[in-house]
Design an enzyme around this catalytic site. Structure first.
Site, mmCIF file in Angstrom:
data_model
loop_
_atom_site.group_PDB
_atom_site.id
_atom_site.type_symbol
_atom_site.label_atom_id
_atom_site.label_comp_id
_atom_site.label_asym_id
_atom_site.label_seq_id
_atom_site.Cartn_x
_atom_site.Cartn_y
_atom_site.Cartn_z
ATOM 1 N N GLY A 8 14.687 -12.271 0.900
ATOM 2 C CA GLY A 8 15.333 -13.355 1.576
ATOM 3 C C GLY A 8 15.642 -14.448 0.634
ATOM 4 O O GLY A 8 16.680 -15.199 0.693
ATOM 5 N N ASP A 53 2.997 -18.573 3.033
ATOM 6 C CA ASP A 53 3.032 -17.215 2.430
ATOM 7 C C ASP A 53 1.477 -16.602 2.338
ATOM 8 O O ASP A 53 1.173 -15.376 2.151
ATOM 9 C CB ASP A 53 3.739 -17.150 0.882
ATOM 10 C CG ASP A 53 5.181 -17.300 1.014
ATOM 11 O OD1 ASP A 53 5.835 -16.991 2.325
ATOM 12 O OD2 ASP A 53 5.976 -17.534 -0.136
ATOM 13 N N ARG A 99 3.053 -8.529 1.511
ATOM 14 C CA ARG A 99 1.750 -9.687 1.667
ATOM 15 C C ARG A 99 0.632 -9.025 2.742
ATOM 16 O O ARG A 99 -0.426 -9.333 2.648
ATOM 17 C CB ARG A 99 2.391 -10.988 1.956
ATOM 18 C CG ARG A 99 3.103 -11.432 1.038
ATOM 19 C CD ARG A 99 3.076 -13.153 0.913
ATOM 20 N NE ARG A 99 4.066 -13.583 0.136
ATOM 21 C CZ ARG A 99 4.218 -13.802 -1.165
ATOM 22 N NH1 ARG A 99 3.157 -13.254 -1.782
ATOM 23 N NH2 ARG A 99 5.272 -14.197 -1.897
ATOM 24 N N SER A 110 11.832 -25.104 5.120
ATOM 25 C CA SER A 110 12.225 -23.608 4.694
ATOM 26 C C SER A 110 12.703 -24.205 3.318
ATOM 27 O O SER A 110 13.853 -25.088 3.091
ATOM 28 C CB SER A 110 13.161 -22.947 5.181
ATOM 29 O OG SER A 110 14.029 -22.093 4.624
ATOM 30 N N GLN A 161 14.083 -21.990 1.193
ATOM 31 C CA GLN A 161 15.290 -21.275 0.972
ATOM 32 C C GLN A 161 16.367 -21.928 1.463
ATOM 33 O O GLN A 161 17.489 -22.187 0.834
ATOM 34 C CB GLN A 161 15.148 -19.832 1.479
ATOM 35 C CG GLN A 161 13.925 -19.091 0.974
ATOM 36 C CD GLN A 161 13.984 -17.681 1.480
ATOM 37 O OE1 GLN A 161 14.308 -17.447 2.747
ATOM 38 N NE2 GLN A 161 13.069 -16.881 0.887
ATOM 39 N N LYS A 220 7.405 -15.591 -8.451
ATOM 40 C CA LYS A 220 8.656 -15.203 -7.735
ATOM 41 C C LYS A 220 9.640 -16.120 -7.677
ATOM 42 O O LYS A 220 10.992 -15.873 -7.807
ATOM 43 C CB LYS A 220 8.210 -14.316 -6.588
ATOM 44 C CG LYS A 220 9.334 -13.483 -5.916
ATOM 45 C CD LYS A 220 8.654 -12.455 -4.992
ATOM 46 C CE LYS A 220 8.310 -12.857 -3.590
ATOM 47 N NZ LYS A 220 9.296 -13.019 -2.563
ATOM 48 N N SER A 221 9.216 -17.467 -6.761
ATOM 49 C CA SER A 221 10.196 -18.197 -6.689
ATOM 50 C C SER A 221 10.869 -18.940 -7.726
ATOM 51 O O SER A 221 12.285 -18.995 -7.791
ATOM 52 C CB SER A 221 9.662 -19.358 -5.604
ATOM 53 O OG SER A 221 9.162 -18.780 -4.460
ATOM 54 N N ARG A 262 4.559 -11.237 10.847
ATOM 55 C CA ARG A 262 3.243 -11.288 10.087
ATOM 56 C C ARG A 262 2.125 -11.847 11.107
ATOM 57 O O ARG A 262 1.167 -11.456 10.786
ATOM 58 C CB ARG A 262 3.237 -12.164 8.796
ATOM 59 C CG ARG A 262 4.069 -11.572 7.865
ATOM 60 C CD ARG A 262 3.948 -12.245 6.362
ATOM 61 N NE ARG A 262 4.424 -11.650 5.426
ATOM 62 C CZ ARG A 262 5.318 -12.131 4.258
ATOM 63 N NH1 ARG A 262 5.052 -13.552 4.264
ATOM 64 N NH2 ARG A 262 5.852 -11.358 3.486
ATOM 65 N N ARG A 309 16.499 -10.780 9.567
ATOM 66 C CA ARG A 309 15.804 -12.093 9.804
ATOM 67 C C ARG A 309 16.949 -12.911 10.026
ATOM 68 O O ARG A 309 18.045 -12.833 9.502
ATOM 69 C CB ARG A 309 15.333 -12.262 8.226
ATOM 70 C CG ARG A 309 13.956 -11.472 8.021
ATOM 71 C CD ARG A 309 13.576 -11.390 6.701
ATOM 72 N NE ARG A 309 12.959 -12.737 6.217
ATOM 73 C CZ ARG A 309 12.419 -13.277 5.223
ATOM 74 N NH1 ARG A 309 12.327 -12.226 4.253
ATOM 75 N NH2 ARG A 309 11.941 -14.283 5.013
#
Ligand code: S3P
Length: 443
Positions: A101, A330, A403, A175, A177, A26-27, A361, A129
């Protein structure tokens, strides 16, 4: 394709056996699409993940002027051909990130350095978020970025500026991101932009930028962290990408194989990038039998890949440091499930970031696994699991978080009786063919 809508029932399996090809990472899929928009010419992406998150990114690339052709690929994946003139165009409407995100944060970094004004928005989960972590550095670089709710949540309005100012930024939480948003803005800054992180996060952005001719350097920082420097102003070269299987999706099957008493699962072409493989190494340290055979594929030269085989194992508990927790962020929900079947006390330290993912989570995994009979609790930012415990089927809520839904479905394969997962359709965010794969390897 089976598309579970509300609750989904998983019965205990008597055996797990077979071979699987996973969704494209995905990333990497997000980044391949975004960099194709920033390169002049045509880029081909093979085997991209076809979950809702990556589709959101593809939609935004189109809204920003990229010509995108998508076709179905094996294993439920997608191939893309993207043609672009290298610069995002002023979009006509809101850029819809849905649950993603990565789409929102990385596009904010891209748009910050271009003469456009765009609104990035998402679903209720994404609107909750934290965004101050990207708003602050992008403002320091000279972009105008406005959020709602005390300026820290989506929708985000980004008004780009060209050129941006280069900054030297230490990220407050590990992070990828945030790092990537700053590096993508750094492409359009005058001079060298530096990002310092205390724990090395996934480095796909750096690898993929380098492969496209952008000067990016990575050095070791103090105390195990990294320092990444990007020189602004270089032109992006179009490049073809073969996306490896997603190690975060593989993790569900690795744990299923390890904790089920009659299992042998073969996973083909899984990405084993050093900044993503922590879950494999942690499971092996717990005693999981995972056989790894490196695969050489010239098309994925920038990312190491391997075939993995997971077999039934006796697991022992493990203590994870905050840095190890960050490296497997994750995969913490599925590692919690593994811990319920391991002898002894597993302590996962410094997991606070998990409260800011697609759902809280920590709360979700503790509630769900407890409903199945596990001995698990949160203590501040730590998660403590005592095992082994025989799980029994129950009704569990995934809170619309892919997840968590995936973790509870794997739990259902080893729990006595039936496990009913609320909101299991959320698996389509990252793994739309998951329930088909599950049916294929179970008996
Ligand atoms: C991602 C980075 C991580 C991860 C997410 C994907 C990425 O988020 O949890 O699933 O592709 O860069 P953070 O950067 O918030 O840790």
């Amino acid at each position: 394709m089976t598309a579970p809508t509300s609750s989904t029932d998983v019965a205990r399996a008597s055996r797990l056996e077979g071979e699987l090809r996973l969704p494209g990472d995905k990333s990497i899929s997000h980044r391949a699409l975004m960099l194709a928009l920033l390169a002049t010419g045509e880029s081909t992406i093979r085997g991209a993940g076809d979950g809702a998150d990556v589709r959101s990114t593809a939609g935004i690339v189109m809204a920003l002027g990229g010509e995108v052709r998508r076709s179905a690929a094996p294993a439920g994946n997608a191939d893309y051909d993207v043609r672009s003139d290298g610069a995002p165009r002023q979009p006509a409407g809101i850029l819809a990130c849905a649950n993603s995100g990565t789409s929102l944060r990385l596009f904010a970094g891209i748009l910050a350095g271009h003469p456009v004004r765009a609104v990035l928005d998402g679903d209720a989960s994404l609107r909750g978020r934290p965004m101050a972590r990207i708003i602050e550095p992008l403002r320091s670089m000279g972009a105008t970025v406005e959020g709602s709710d005390a300026d820290s949540h989506p929708p985000l309005t980004v008004t780009g500026r060209s050129p941006l100012r280069a900054i030297d930024w230490s990220t407050p939480v590990p992070s990828a991101q945030v790092k990537s948003a700053i590096l993508l803005a750094g492409l359009r800054a005058e001079g060298v932009t530096t990002v310092r992180e205390s724990v090395a996060t996934r480095d796909h952005t750096e690898r993929m930028l380098r492969a496209r001719g952008i000067p990016v350097r990575t050095e070791r920082g103090e105390g195990g962290g990294t320092v990444i420097r990007i020189e602004g102003g270089a032109a992006m070269q179009a490049r073809d990408e073969q996306v490896p299987g997603d190690p975060s999706a593989a993790a569900f099957w690795l744990v299923a194989g390890a904790i089920h008493p009659a299992a042998e699962l073969r996973l083909r072409d899984v990405g084993v990038n050093p900044t993503r493989r922590a879950v494999i190494d942690l499971l092996v340290r717990m005693g999981a039998s995972i056989e790894e055979t490196p695969v050489s594929d010239p098309l994925t030269e920038g990312e190491p890949i391997a075939d993995l085989v997971a077999r039934s194992s006796d697991l022992t508990a493990l203590e994870l440091s905050p840095a190890e927790t960050a490296a497997a962020i994750d995969e913490i929900p599925i590692l919690c499930l593994a811990a319920t079947q391991a002898s002894g006390r597993t302590v996962i330290r410094g997991a606070g970031e998990l409260r800011h993912k697609e759902s809280d989570r920590i709360a979700g995994i503790v509630d769900g696994l407890r409903a199945l009979g596990a001995r698990i609790e949160s203590r501040g930012d730590d998660i403590v699991v005592d095992g082994p415990t025989a799980l029994r089927g129950a009704v569990v809520d995934s809170h619309g978080d892919h997840r968590l839904a995936l973790t509870f479905a794997i739990a259902g394969l080893v729990a006595d009786g039936h496990t009913t997962i609320g909101d299991a359709a959320s698996v389509s965010v990252s793994y739309p063919t998951f329930f088909d794969d599950l049916e294929r390897i179970r008996s």
